[in-house]
Design an enzyme around this catalytic site. Structure first.
Site, PDB file in Angstrom:
ATOM      1  CG  ASP A   1      -1.998  -0.999   1.203  1.00  0.00           C
ATOM      2  OD1 ASP A   1      -2.353  -1.444   0.095  1.00  0.00           O
ATOM      3  OD2 ASP A   1      -2.524  -1.368   2.282  1.00  0.00           O
TER       4      ASP A   1
ATOM      5  CD  GLU B   1      -6.590  -7.447  -3.317  1.00  0.00           C
ATOM      6  OE1 GLU B   1      -7.085  -6.310  -3.359  1.00  0.00           O
ATOM      7  OE2 GLU B   1      -6.006  -7.893  -2.301  1.00  0.00           O
TER       8      GLU B   1
ATOM      9  N   GLY C   1     -20.946  -3.921   8.194  1.00  0.00           N
ATOM     10  CA  GLY C   1     -20.231  -2.756   8.731  1.00  0.00           C
ATOM     11  C   GLY C   1     -20.670  -2.444  10.150  1.00  0.00           C
TER      12      GLY C   1
ATOM     13  CG  ASP D   1      -8.734   3.684   9.044  1.00  0.00           C
ATOM     14  OD1 ASP D   1      -9.631   3.487   8.190  1.00  0.00           O
ATOM     15  OD2 ASP D   1      -7.521   3.610   8.780  1.00  0.00           O
TER      16      ASP D   1
ATOM     17  CG  ASP E   1      -8.884  -7.357   4.546  1.00  0.00           C
ATOM     18  OD1 ASP E   1      -9.683  -8.003   3.839  1.00  0.00           O
ATOM     19  OD2 ASP E   1      -8.131  -6.477   4.085  1.00  0.00           O
TER      20      ASP E   1
ATOM     21  CB  SER F   1      -9.713  -4.072  12.807  1.00  0.00           C
ATOM     22  OG  SER F   1     -10.868  -3.798  12.043  1.00  0.00           O
TER      23      SER F   1
ATOM     24  CE  LYS G   1      -4.493  -0.785  18.647  1.00  0.00           C
ATOM     25  NZ  LYS G   1      -3.944  -2.127  18.757  1.00  0.00           N
TER      26      LYS G   1
HETATM   27  P1  ADP Z   1     -15.612  -4.493   4.739  1.00  0.00           P
HETATM   28  O1  ADP Z   1     -14.436  -3.839   5.377  1.00  0.00           O
HETATM   29  O2  ADP Z   1     -15.266  -5.726   3.946  1.00  0.00           O
HETATM   30  O3  ADP Z   1     -16.534  -3.559   3.997  1.00  0.00           O
HETATM   31  P2  ADP Z   1     -17.548  -4.427   6.916  1.00  0.00           P
HETATM   32  O4  ADP Z   1     -17.494  -2.939   6.830  1.00  0.00           O
HETATM   33  O5  ADP Z   1     -18.854  -5.087   6.673  1.00  0.00           O
HETATM   34  O6  ADP Z   1     -16.464  -5.105   5.959  1.00  0.00           O
HETATM   35  O7  ADP Z   1     -17.022  -4.819   8.376  1.00  0.00           O
HETATM   36  C1  ADP Z   1     -16.707  -6.144   8.729  1.00  0.00           C
HETATM   37  C2  ADP Z   1     -17.014  -6.364  10.186  1.00  0.00           C
HETATM   38  O8  ADP Z   1     -16.195  -5.501  10.990  1.00  0.00           O
HETATM   39  C3  ADP Z   1     -18.438  -6.065  10.608  1.00  0.00           C
HETATM   40  O9  ADP Z   1     -19.294  -7.152  10.324  1.00  0.00           O
HETATM   41  C4  ADP Z   1     -18.243  -5.833  12.101  1.00  0.00           C
HETATM   42  O10 ADP Z   1     -18.046  -7.075  12.751  1.00  0.00           O
HETATM   43  C5  ADP Z   1     -16.918  -5.063  12.124  1.00  0.00           C
HETATM   44  N1  ADP Z   1     -17.133  -3.605  12.018  1.00  0.00           N
HETATM   45  C6  ADP Z   1     -17.098  -2.840  10.910  1.00  0.00           C
HETATM   46  N2  ADP Z   1     -17.359  -1.541  11.195  1.00  0.00           N
HETATM   47  C7  ADP Z   1     -17.565  -1.491  12.536  1.00  0.00           C
HETATM   48  C8  ADP Z   1     -17.872  -0.433  13.481  1.00  0.00           C
HETATM   49  N3  ADP Z   1     -18.020   0.840  13.081  1.00  0.00           N
HETATM   50  N4  ADP Z   1     -18.012  -0.774  14.781  1.00  0.00           N
HETATM   51  C9  ADP Z   1     -17.858  -2.039  15.221  1.00  0.00           C
HETATM   52  N5  ADP Z   1     -17.576  -3.067  14.384  1.00  0.00           N
HETATM   53  C10 ADP Z   1     -17.422  -2.810  13.067  1.00  0.00           C
END
Ligand code: ADP
Length: 316
Positions: A13, A141, A223, A247, A253, A283, A286
């Site tokens: 990246d 990918e 999400g 972030d 991932d 994740s 951070k």
């Molecule tokens: P991608 O990064 O592939 O678009 P998602 O945005 O659906 O995937 O996020 C994957 C998982 O990460 C979610 O199902 C949830 O478990 C966690 N996650 C994502 N965003 C948040 C958030 N704002 N707060 C808490 N958990 C999150």
């Protein structure tokens, strides 16, 4: 130790941050530059490793200095590079990322480079790891032939085959129907099923299309709305764990890597989802993708706090 193996991408990246993104012909003075290891395959296999599994990636780099960035990452993590081969005449995978600091919008160009050159022979070299692993995970990918071959290896040795169908693109139905677990986010699920997803009820409709195609278990990540799961008979919905999001790039991932580790460790599905939901949530607290991935202890602590379950006691 439970083992996760899989074909996956290695991408350096290269990120530039600027107050605004340049239009054609314009040069913008940026504020910050970062270069580091990434790629969906690498991020997910690294997440599986940090989540407590032995994790082995089958991949390829170019004969260039960027390959060192990827190989160094694996050395630092204490992970094997035994199945990372080198291809001549192509670059190591690279992502040129431009981030608009005001809007947080980004623009990305991905050069797949060596990730498109993974051969059946490369995968055959890793046959022992497929034989001895507990779960196989791959994404879209790398060249699709390599995804198909990874799937065949998983089937040959009867290992759970986890398919994260990202980035979305048309692929042979055979790959989808052989998925023991498919883990799209909302956009990917919509691409493969035609169902627009805004909530868990929509996710249920999309999941039914995957089940119809022959997928055994469907996990749609939503999400900040959490995750929906079904095997066509039972269903589980987990809201996202409340955290301070800094972030969200790479949440998928982190989720997938933790999920693969949990499946390899033989967690029952509800606990595997809780573990992955915790990994995903941690994740987003951070910055970055690879650096933001959580370790097993922190995931266990959050699972205990959030769900009152101690996976260590239950499974180890
Ligand atoms: P991608 O990064 O592939 O678009 P998602 O945005 O659906 O995937 O996020 C994957 C998982 O990460 C979610 O199902 C949830 O478990 C966690 N996650 C994502 N965003 C948040 C958030 N704002 N707060 C808490 N958990 C999150």
């Amino acid at each position: 130790m439970a083992k996760v193996a899989g074909v996956g991408s290695l991408v350096v990246d290269v990120t530039a941050y600027a107050p605004h993104l340049p239009v054609h012909g314009e040069t913008t003075v940026g504020t910050m530059f970062r270069m580091g290891p990434g790629g969906k395959g690498s991020n997910q296999i690294t997440a599986a490793h940090r989540a407590g599994a032995e994790a082995v990636i089958i991949s390829k780099v170019g004969n260039d200095f960027m390959s060192e960035i990827m190989l160094d990452h694996y050395k630092k993590e204490g992970m094997t590079t035994r199945h990372i081969k080198t291809a001549d005449g192509v670059s190591t995978g690279a992502a040129l990322i431009e981030v608009d600091e005001k809007s947080a919008q980004n623009r990305i160009i991905i050069i797949k480079g060596a990730n498109d050159k993974i051969t059946d022979t490369d995968i055959l070299c890793a046959e022992d790891d497929f034989k001895t692993c507990d779960a196989v995970i791959t994404q879209l990918e790398t060249n699709i032939d390599s995804v198909a071959e990874c799937m065949r290896m998983a089937k040959k040795y009867g290992k759970p085959f986890i398919l994260n169908p990202a980035p979305f693109q048309k692929i042979p139905e055979e790959i989808i129907k052989n998925a023991d677990y498919i883990t799209p986010n909302e956009t990917e699920a919509e691409f493969f099923t035609g169902v627009h997803i805004e909530n868990a009820a929509d996710a249920k409709k999309a999941a039914a299309v995957f089940i119809e195609k022959g997928v055994k278990n469907v996990i749609i990540t939503l999400g900040k709305s959490g995750v929906y799961y079904t095997d066509g008979k039972t269903e589980i919905y987990l809201p996202a764990i409340k955290v301070k999001a800094v972030d969200t790039t790479g949440a998928g991932d982190a989720f997938n890597g933790a999920f693969a580790a949990a499946i390899a460790m033989n967690f029952e599905i509800g606990d595997a989802l809780r573990f992955a939901n915790a990994g995903g949530a941690l994740s987003v607290t951070k910055l970055g993708t690879a650096p933001s991935v959580a370790y097993k202890k922190d995931i266990y602590d959050l699972v205990l706090k959030e769900y009152g379950i101690n996976p260590e006691k239950k499974y180890e």
